[in-house]
Design an enzyme around this catalytic site. Sequence first.
Site, short mmCIF file in Angstrom:
data_model
loop_
_atom_site.label_atom_id
_atom_site.label_comp_id
_atom_site.label_asym_id
_atom_site.label_seq_id
_atom_site.Cartn_x
_atom_site.Cartn_y
_atom_site.Cartn_z
CE LYS A 236 36.10 69.15 9.01
NZ LYS A 236 35.65 68.05 8.96
CE LYS B 167 39.62 68.72 10.22
NZ LYS B 167 38.98 67.69 10.33
#
Length: 328
Positions: free
Chosen positions: A197, A249
């Site tokens: 992330k 992400k």
Amino acid sequence: MSSFPAHRPRRLRSTPAMRRLVTEHSLHARQLVLPVFVTERDAPQPIATMPGVIQHTLESLPDVVNEAAGAGLGGVMLFGVPAVRDALGTGATDPDGILNRAIRVAKDAAAGRLTVQADLCLDEFTDHGHCGVLDADGGVDNDATLERYVAMALAQAAAGADILGLSGMMDGQVAACREALEDAGFVDVVILAYSAKYASAFYGPFRDAVESTLSGDRKAYQLDPANAREGALEAQRDIDEGADIIMVKPAGPYLDVLADVAASASIPVWAYQVSGEYAMIEMAAAAGAIDRDRAILESLIGIRRAGADAILTYWAIEVAGWLREGRA
């Protein structure tokens, strides 16, 4: 020497039927997960920077879950938008907090037709907007935050969540939550680790969606956008700690990381097409700069091509409808 090409790849592109026959990657509704925001307000609220996306209420949530299930989606990912926040994010572990109530409502509405997933992070619940507990110097205390994550994991599992989305990027979060879940008897609860992330500018509209109070940034715990190997390392560590699924992400700007992780992972790899990716296409299309539907499908098939087994996307229900109609 022959005057014509030795190979004519265009033969395999000559008709729609031929192109369909040799298509390498495809989309299916079951591979799509819909992120859903749930507010404590009395009525659903539009999100200005995410055209077409709203904050749902507990009353409207069953309708969207039923629609998602009817569309054949793989799941819904729930995010809570509380009315009150504090330094420890206590609303995240309150059984009557908005997210835990939403899990119970969604679970009842889903009735086993799709998976109910819950975001496991403190940022929506803290008054400072960070993903964890702050230390005396204002930094995020990793190990103190793990204690809060464990309490969240147990609360969400007790509420009925099928999948816990560990998105806080704390070192050791998967191991801590896995051990606690096992000890408490929640052995079948799935851990989705947001492993790679990144500290991305593409989260901007999401922060509007959850009414984030963050001042500053999360660069001390989310990944540097310049680092690819670090993303692969984080993914492997989460696998070693007991994650069932790992996540990259954002999706679009990090297709190289997604491809690297997918090539080596022994478990499912997902990707989150985040709010900024959504907003850019919607706003560019509204300005007449691009063909909206084609851009949506191209972005999703690119994520699949890079190796995602499933995609979190705000277009999940709409695209599922297109797939059912044979448009994609």
